[in-house]
Structures are given as C-alpha cells and as structure tokens.
Design an enzyme around this catalytic site. Structure first.
Site, PDB file in Angstrom:
ATOM      1  N   CYS A  97       0.817  -1.216   0.000  1.00 56.34           N
ATOM      2  CA  CYS A  97       0.000   0.000   0.000  1.00 56.34           C
ATOM      3  C   CYS A  97       0.859   1.278   0.000  1.00 56.34           C
ATOM      4  O   CYS A  97       1.529   1.549  -0.978  1.00 56.34           O
ATOM      5  CB  CYS A  97      -0.977  -0.050   1.166  1.00 56.34           C
ATOM      6  SG  CYS A  97      -2.378   1.072   0.947  1.00 56.34           S
ATOM      7  N   ARG A 134     -12.301   6.938  -1.950  1.00 63.72           N
ATOM      8  CA  ARG A 134     -11.158   6.058  -1.748  1.00 63.72           C
ATOM      9  C   ARG A 134     -11.520   4.686  -2.288  1.00 63.72           C
ATOM     10  O   ARG A 134     -12.688   4.357  -2.441  1.00 63.72           O
ATOM     11  CB  ARG A 134     -10.855   5.934  -0.250  1.00 63.72           C
ATOM     12  CG  ARG A 134     -10.404   7.204   0.403  1.00 63.72           C
ATOM     13  CD  ARG A 134     -10.173   6.979   1.884  1.00 63.72           C
ATOM     14  NE  ARG A 134      -9.050   6.095   2.149  1.00 63.72           N
ATOM     15  CZ  ARG A 134      -7.774   6.481   2.164  1.00 63.72           C
ATOM     16  NH1 ARG A 134      -7.469   7.749   1.946  1.00 63.72           N
ATOM     17  NH2 ARG A 134      -6.804   5.631   2.419  1.00 63.72           N
ATOM     18  N   HIS A 199      -3.771  -5.675   2.122  1.00 59.41           N
ATOM     19  CA  HIS A 199      -3.585  -5.854   3.561  1.00 59.41           C
ATOM     20  C   HIS A 199      -4.276  -7.157   3.946  1.00 59.41           C
ATOM     21  O   HIS A 199      -4.963  -7.782   3.150  1.00 59.41           O
ATOM     22  CB  HIS A 199      -4.244  -4.711   4.340  1.00 59.41           C
ATOM     23  CG  HIS A 199      -3.751  -3.358   3.977  1.00 59.41           C
ATOM     24  ND1 HIS A 199      -2.523  -2.888   4.373  1.00 59.41           N
ATOM     25  CD2 HIS A 199      -4.323  -2.348   3.264  1.00 59.41           C
ATOM     26  CE1 HIS A 199      -2.364  -1.649   3.931  1.00 59.41           C
ATOM     27  NE2 HIS A 199      -3.434  -1.293   3.247  1.00 59.41           N
TER      28      HIS A 199
HETATM   29  N1  GLN Z   1      -1.897   7.136   1.742  1.00 58.08           N
HETATM   30  C1  GLN Z   1      -2.083   6.199   0.719  1.00 58.08           C
HETATM   31  C2  GLN Z   1      -3.418   6.306   0.018  1.00 58.08           C
HETATM   32  O1  GLN Z   1      -4.429   6.575   0.636  1.00 58.08           O
HETATM   33  C3  GLN Z   1      -1.852   4.813   1.268  1.00 58.08           C
HETATM   34  C4  GLN Z   1      -2.856   4.390   2.295  1.00 58.08           C
HETATM   35  C5  GLN Z   1      -2.495   3.134   2.987  1.00 58.08           C
HETATM   36  O2  GLN Z   1      -1.334   2.719   3.059  1.00 58.08           O
HETATM   37  N2  GLN Z   1      -3.488   2.481   3.556  1.00 58.08           N
HETATM   38  O3  GLN Z   1      -3.453   6.148  -1.171  1.00 58.08           O
END
Ligand code: GLN
Length: 256
Positions: A97, A134, A199
C-alpha cells in the site's frame, strides 16, 4: 553454503510509521515460517534517520497514510539507489500500500505534495483531490506469478497507481479496485520484489507467497546451492485464505 544452520537478514523499513491494518503481521509470518524450519532470521529495523544496512536478503515495508508517507519519502527516495541495487541482486521484497506507492517512481498526495519514490517499481501513483472516493474493500485477485493462485485481502487507498512501460502487474483483480480501478491490475513485480495494495495482513494466509519470498531470500544468501525449504503444515493458513476469498467473492465490488 557455510556450515551450521542457514540464516537470513530481513530489513523492515520504518516499522513505527509504515504499519497500517496489521501489516506488521507479514514480518511475523515470515519469522514463524523460518523458526519452524530452523532457519535463523536476523531482523534489522530501519527508522527515520538511520541508514540502510550494507546487505539484506529480504526487505519489508507496510502501508501508511499520506502524513507518514510525507515523513519517510525523502529518506526512502535517498535510499533508492541501494534498494534498486538490491532488487537487481534478487533480494526479496514485499511493499504494501503506502510502502508500495513509495517503492514506485513517486506519489502525488491528495494535497498535491509530490513525494519522490525509491524507483524499485516502474509505477506512478496519483491521489484524486480530497473528497473523491477512496478505494476501500475486499479484494480477490489472481497472481501473475505462476503457482501462487488466488490472493485475498483488503484494500484502502486513495492513490491510483499506474504501471509504466517497464511495470509488470503482480495480479489481476476479480473483486476490488486494484492499482487504479480502471485496468484490472493489482500491484507490481520486479525481479523478486512484490508491491501490492493487499492488507490482511497478506502473508499469514498466503503461505505460497511467503515461501516464494523466503526462497528468493535463501537464493540471495546462499546462491543456487541454497537448501530447499522444508514443507510445512498450512491447513490453518489455507482455511484463513478460503474464508477471506469467500468474503471477497460475496462483498467485493466486481473488478473493472
Ligand atoms: N496514503 C495512501 C493512500 O491513501 C496509502 C494508504 C495506505 O497505506 N493504507 O493512497
């Protein structure tokens, strides 16, 4: 190979900052698989302000939000030369990520900050402006690496990652958004380095991927004469994978 029990060195990058959704479980899973086989594992944590060691067989970095990424990006990018040299030597790597984004060429955050990347993968990540959706939810993907099969996990990222001309995807999504919600790709691979949005943590329920990383690490340390990894009983991990895959099939959004 030298006499005595084999031993590997794992470098964990910024474990205090880059660790969301229990990504630290990846290091724990690898350590457990080594312990059950009598393989020594020396763990070196690299925190802000600390240089990378001279050598590594395996490198791990977890996810982190934009704020943490802004803190680690300059040092990580400055270490890019060594990380790319390690990649070319066949050092095993797993970047998840936010760590995956920073292992690419760069990441533009939702606030417009241009974070430099370490350049391990030929990918570039751009976050949409604040307020844009997101990419959150269950993921089911099929790995492009022969023998790994299905991967099940959880993604939560704003950034959209695009493969460059030298970029190879780690997997194709069947459920979930993957790299960018458009091209069906998930993650990236380069030599023995794997980048992914998954994850879970990912490794405890993916023994084949865990062992692929460990085999690469053993080859890096001991060459082609590296001892084979003893098989392990993985019924528990396989059951956990089956549950995660079922949940992803039921709840994950259909892939683009
Ligand atoms: N900050 C990054 C995004 O939102 C990665 C987020 C994360 O590692 N969960 O794209």
């Amino acid at each position: 190979m030298s006499a005595g029990a084999p031993s590997l060195r794992v470098v964990v990058l910024y474990p205090d900052l880059m660790d969301v959704y229990a990504d630290r479980g990846n290091a724990i899973a690898l350590a457990d698989r080594c312990r059950r086989r009598g393989i020594g594992l020396e763990r070196v944590d690299v925190r802000l302000g600390k240089a990378l060691p001279e050598e590594a067989d395996l490198v791990l970095i977890g996810g982190g939000q934009d704020r943490e990424q802004e803190r680690v990006a300059p040092e990580l990018a400055a270490a890019g030369g060594r990380l790319r040299a390690w990649r070319d030597e066949g050092v095993a790597m797993l970047a998840v990520c936010g760590g995956y984004q920073l292992f690419g060429r760069g990441y533009r955050t939702s606030r417009g900050a241009e974070l430099p990347g370490a350049g391990v993968f030929d990918v570039t990540t751009v976050a949409p402006p604040p307020g844009a959706p997101r990419h959150v939810g269950e993921v089911l993907a099929f790995s492009e690496i022969p023998g790994l099969g299905t991967l099940a996990g959880f993604e939560n990222h704003a950034g959209r990652t695009y493969l460059g001309p030298g970029g190879r995807p780690f997997a194709r999504v069947e459920r979930g958004r993957g790299n960018n919600g458009q091209d069906g790709t998930e993650g990236a691979i380069s030599v023995e380095a794997v980048g992914t949005y998954l994850h879970g943590p990912l490794l405890p329920r993916h023994p084949a991927l865990s062992d692929r990383l460990l085999e690469a690490a053993m080859r890096h340390r001991y060459g082609t004469g590296a001892p084979a990894l003893a098989p392990l009983a993985d019924a528990y991990a396989e059951a956990a994978h089956a549950v995660a895959a079922r949940v992803a099939r039921e709840r994950g959004v259909p892939a683009p």
